[in-house]
Design a protein around this motif. Structure first.
Motif, PDB file in Angstrom:
ATOM      1  N   VAL A  78       8.036 -16.390   3.023  1.00 54.69           N
ATOM      2  CA  VAL A  78       9.084 -15.780   2.102  1.00 54.69           C
ATOM      3  C   VAL A  78      10.096 -16.929   1.589  1.00 54.69           C
ATOM      4  O   VAL A  78      10.411 -17.020   0.410  1.00 54.69           O
ATOM      5  CB  VAL A  78      10.114 -14.661   2.599  1.00 54.69           C
ATOM      6  N   LEU A 130       5.814 -12.628  -3.933  1.00 58.66           N
ATOM      7  CA  LEU A 130       7.287 -12.277  -3.284  1.00 58.66           C
ATOM      8  C   LEU A 130       7.772 -10.859  -3.475  1.00 58.66           C
ATOM      9  O   LEU A 130       8.192 -10.128  -2.697  1.00 58.66           O
ATOM     10  CB  LEU A 130       8.539 -13.181  -3.998  1.00 58.66           C
ATOM     11  N   ALA A 131       7.452 -10.191  -4.593  1.00 56.71           N
ATOM     12  CA  ALA A 131       7.848  -8.921  -5.146  1.00 56.71           C
ATOM     13  C   ALA A 131       7.128  -8.029  -4.110  1.00 56.71           C
ATOM     14  O   ALA A 131       7.947  -6.996  -3.695  1.00 56.71           O
ATOM     15  CB  ALA A 131       7.570  -8.577  -6.418  1.00 56.71           C
ATOM     16  N   TYR A 152       8.876  -8.219  -0.846  1.00 59.53           N
ATOM     17  CA  TYR A 152      10.286  -7.115  -0.682  1.00 59.53           C
ATOM     18  C   TYR A 152       9.878  -5.661  -0.846  1.00 59.53           C
ATOM     19  O   TYR A 152      10.386  -4.993  -0.170  1.00 59.53           O
ATOM     20  CB  TYR A 152      10.906  -7.622  -1.828  1.00 59.53           C
ATOM     21  N   GLU A 153       8.801  -5.320  -1.456  1.00 62.06           N
ATOM     22  CA  GLU A 153       8.238  -3.953  -1.688  1.00 62.06           C
ATOM     23  C   GLU A 153       7.754  -3.381  -0.342  1.00 62.06           C
ATOM     24  O   GLU A 153       8.574  -2.477  -0.027  1.00 62.06           O
ATOM     25  CB  GLU A 153       7.233  -3.866  -2.773  1.00 62.06           C
ATOM     26  N   GLY A 171       8.639  -5.066   2.815  1.00 59.35           N
ATOM     27  CA  GLY A 171       9.465  -5.505   3.732  1.00 59.35           C
ATOM     28  C   GLY A 171       8.869  -6.348   5.011  1.00 59.35           C
ATOM     29  O   GLY A 171       9.013  -6.219   5.850  1.00 59.35           O
ATOM     30  N   VAL A 206      11.084 -10.143   5.455  1.00 61.04           N
ATOM     31  CA  VAL A 206      12.434  -9.792   4.557  1.00 61.04           C
ATOM     32  C   VAL A 206      12.434  -8.498   4.640  1.00 61.04           C
ATOM     33  O   VAL A 206      11.758  -7.659   4.832  1.00 61.04           O
ATOM     34  CB  VAL A 206      12.063 -10.666   3.011  1.00 61.04           C
ATOM     35  N   GLN A 233      13.142  -4.844   3.720  1.00 56.55           N
ATOM     36  CA  GLN A 233      12.764  -4.398   2.374  1.00 56.55           C
ATOM     37  C   GLN A 233      13.756  -3.958   1.468  1.00 56.55           C
ATOM     38  O   GLN A 233      15.008  -3.484   1.553  1.00 56.55           O
ATOM     39  CB  GLN A 233      12.101  -2.869   2.888  1.00 56.55           C
ATOM     40  N   ASP A 234      13.369  -4.084   0.183  1.00 56.74           N
ATOM     41  CA  ASP A 234      14.549  -4.076  -1.150  1.00 56.74           C
ATOM     42  C   ASP A 234      13.737  -3.977  -2.357  1.00 56.74           C
ATOM     43  O   ASP A 234      13.073  -4.664  -2.986  1.00 56.74           O
ATOM     44  CB  ASP A 234      15.060  -5.621  -1.171  1.00 56.74           C
ATOM     45  N   GLU A 235      13.672  -2.707  -2.631  1.00 56.87           N
ATOM     46  CA  GLU A 235      12.956  -2.071  -3.782  1.00 56.87           C
ATOM     47  C   GLU A 235      13.551  -2.597  -5.245  1.00 56.87           C
ATOM     48  O   GLU A 235      12.719  -3.106  -6.037  1.00 56.87           O
ATOM     49  CB  GLU A 235      13.000  -0.684  -3.785  1.00 56.87           C
ATOM     50  N   LYS A 258      15.125  -5.591  -5.621  1.00 58.80           N
ATOM     51  CA  LYS A 258      14.456  -6.980  -5.738  1.00 58.80           C
ATOM     52  C   LYS A 258      13.316  -6.997  -5.991  1.00 58.80           C
ATOM     53  O   LYS A 258      12.822  -7.868  -6.760  1.00 58.80           O
ATOM     54  CB  LYS A 258      14.843  -7.803  -4.522  1.00 58.80           C
ATOM     55  N   ALA A 259      12.272  -6.216  -5.513  1.00 56.32           N
ATOM     56  CA  ALA A 259      10.902  -6.346  -5.630  1.00 56.32           C
ATOM     57  C   ALA A 259      10.692  -5.964  -7.225  1.00 56.32           C
ATOM     58  O   ALA A 259       9.986  -6.590  -7.908  1.00 56.32           O
ATOM     59  CB  ALA A 259      10.201  -5.345  -4.933  1.00 56.32           C
TER      60      ALA A 259
END
Length: 486
Positions: free
Chosen positions: A309, A327-328, A331-332, A334, A337, A339-341, A343-344
């Motif tokens: 990451v 990277l997306a 993040y999708e 998790g 890193v 999980q952050d939809e 940000k993805a």
């Protein structure tokens, strides 16, 4: 809809050597360089076409033929040794019969770097153009004078560079342009039978296990050493994040599965990983990508998603669309890193904004199915699929063809569906090859007939246009993909 593609495994090269110019000063080592490079490429498995002292018409014919052949090659490489001239910011490769006294003469009688790039443009995995042509301008300042008289300007930024050298290149992603000397600098012929650049190129190309980006870095260092820092080779463009070895893997190593970037990068030797780390510290985003992929291989001792990451984040911040896309995905899911939809989705959109076809295609699926907080919107999804298909993404080409065939896009018909199916075949989609071979009736008779017409127009098919995918049509489909039946 299908989500995987596979390409053939061919490497082709077109090598030009211009020495005995009819109207310009002859060159000493270019013929030797071209012949030696040609033999070197053959020795490491390339299918090579060598052309010495080609006329302008011959260059044009060879480039057209090479362009068609490159569509079914994994790697297409062009090497040119001869006079090269910059005219108004564009680089031209001078054939032996060119009779040039002005900028217009150069432009009308010589193929440009753009022509060479176009000839390799459709190769499936990697495209390389090598110009050992940054020698002194054979016409010197006389061409500047002719241009100034014709245009009424003496601005040397807009005319030919009288002192020699070529203009900087800006190729598309996945294409590498290598100059024997960086833009504006003159390459040296050397005192032996080959130029310093050609000697270094031949030495490094034959080293198994030497990744291509590191190979060109070592060529640069070698030429600088040979010439006492008078000549510095330079590369332009950005390669994909898949490692590539011109001479194959290191001795005793396994053939790389380039469909899995993590496994492929994990095979890199420790000394080359150290070089990647050094280059990453200098801001090289492809090195950051390679290091990230290494740390995403769960079957390898360096597995470290958090470190991946970090590398991807640095490369993404520097503008790498592939890093943004990878990277997306982390993040999708998790992975490495939190999980952050949101940000993805932001990263997918950033990569798509740079025309990264994988991201555009995935955004199509997200809009089609509804994902990452997006409502299902088939209309918007179709626009993403079409955009990815027009960027020659094999999966998107097939998916878009299927949507046309199913009647979801009223403005397009069987001929359009056939075009995308044909392009997907030529792009190396194994899925399309298998489906057209095993389940051709999934497409309507009109689309099948339109595909037969396209295959016939490209001289792959000679049978009836009847929509019946019998042995003749099946053979033509395999040929279009790049498989010649024995």
């Amino acid at each position: 809809m299908t989500r995987s593609a596979e390409a053939a495994n061919d490497r082709i090269a077109l090598v030009f050597g211009m020495a005995n110019y009819r109207h310009l000063p002859p060159l000493t080592n270019t013929k030797n360089d071209a012949e030696a490079i040609s033999q070197t490429l053959e020795n490491i498995g390339f299918d090579v076409t060598l052309s010495v002292d080609a006329s302008g018409a011959e260059m044009e014919r060879l480039l057209q033929d090479f362009s068609f052949r490159s569509e079914v090659a994994d790697l297409a490489l062009i090497y040119f040794a001869g006079h090269g001239i910059e005219v108004q910011g564009e680089n031209f490769m001078i054939p032996v019969d060119a009779n040039v006294a002005s900028n217009k003469d150069v432009q009308s009688q010589s193929p440009s770097l753009k022509n060479l790039l176009s000839a390799v443009d459709r190769a499936r995995k990697m495209r390389i153009v090598i110009l050992d042509s940054c020698r002194d301008n054979p016409l010197g300042d006389s061409l500047d004078l002719a241009a100034s008289q014709a245009t009424g300007t003496a601005n040397t930024d807009e005319t030919t560079r009288g002192g020699g050298g070529l203009a900087a290149a800006n190729p598309d992603r996945g294409t590498l342009v290598a100059f024997a000397a960086k833009d504006g600098q003159v390459a040296l012929d050397g005192s032996g039978n080959n130029s310093p650049f050609a000697l270094s190129l031949m030495e490094k190309m034959t080293q198994p296990g030497l990744e291509i980006s590191l190979m060109f870095r070592q060529i640069r260092d070698s030429v600088l050493e040979q010439t006492g820092n008078l000549q510095e080779p330079h590369t332009y463009g950005s390669l994909t994040g898949i490692p590539f070895y011109l001479a194959g893997p290191a001795q005793g190593g396994e053939t790389l599965d380039t469909s899995d970037a993590s496994k492929a990068w994990s095979s890199l030797r420790p000394d080359q990983e150290e070089q990647l780390l050094a280059l990453a510290d200098l801001g090289d985003t492809r090195s950051m990508l390679g290091l990230a992929y290494m740390r995403l291989n769960p079957n390898e001792g360096r597995f470290d998603p958090k470190a991946a990451v970090d590398f991807l984040g640095r490369a993404a911040a520097a503008g790498s669309p592939e890093a943004q896309f990878e990277l997306a995905k982390l993040y999708e899911r998790g992975t490495g890193v939190a999980q952050d939809e949101e940000k993805a989705l932001e990263l997918y959109r950033a990569a798509a904004g740079q025309n990264f076809a994988d991201a555009i295609n995935d955004l199509g699926f997200l809009h089609y199915q509804g994902g990452l907080g997006l409502p299902a919107d088939p209309g918007k999804a179709l626009r993403f699929f079409e955009r990815a298909a027009d960027l020659r993404h094999p999966q998107a080409q097939f998916n878009f063809a299927a949507l046309i065939d199913d009647g979801h896009i009223p403005s397009k018909g069987p001929e359009d569906a056939a075009k995308y199916l044909y392009d997907a075949l030529r792009s190396g989609s194994r899925d399309v090859l298998n489906l057209l071979s095993e389940r051709p009736t999934m497409f309507t008779p009109d689309t099948r007939r339109a595909l037969q017409v396209r295959l016939k127009d490209n001289r792959f098919y000679t049978g009836a246009i009847d929509g019946d995918f019998g042995p003749g049509t099946q053979r033509s489909i395999r040929r279009a993909y790049g498989i010649e039946d024995s």
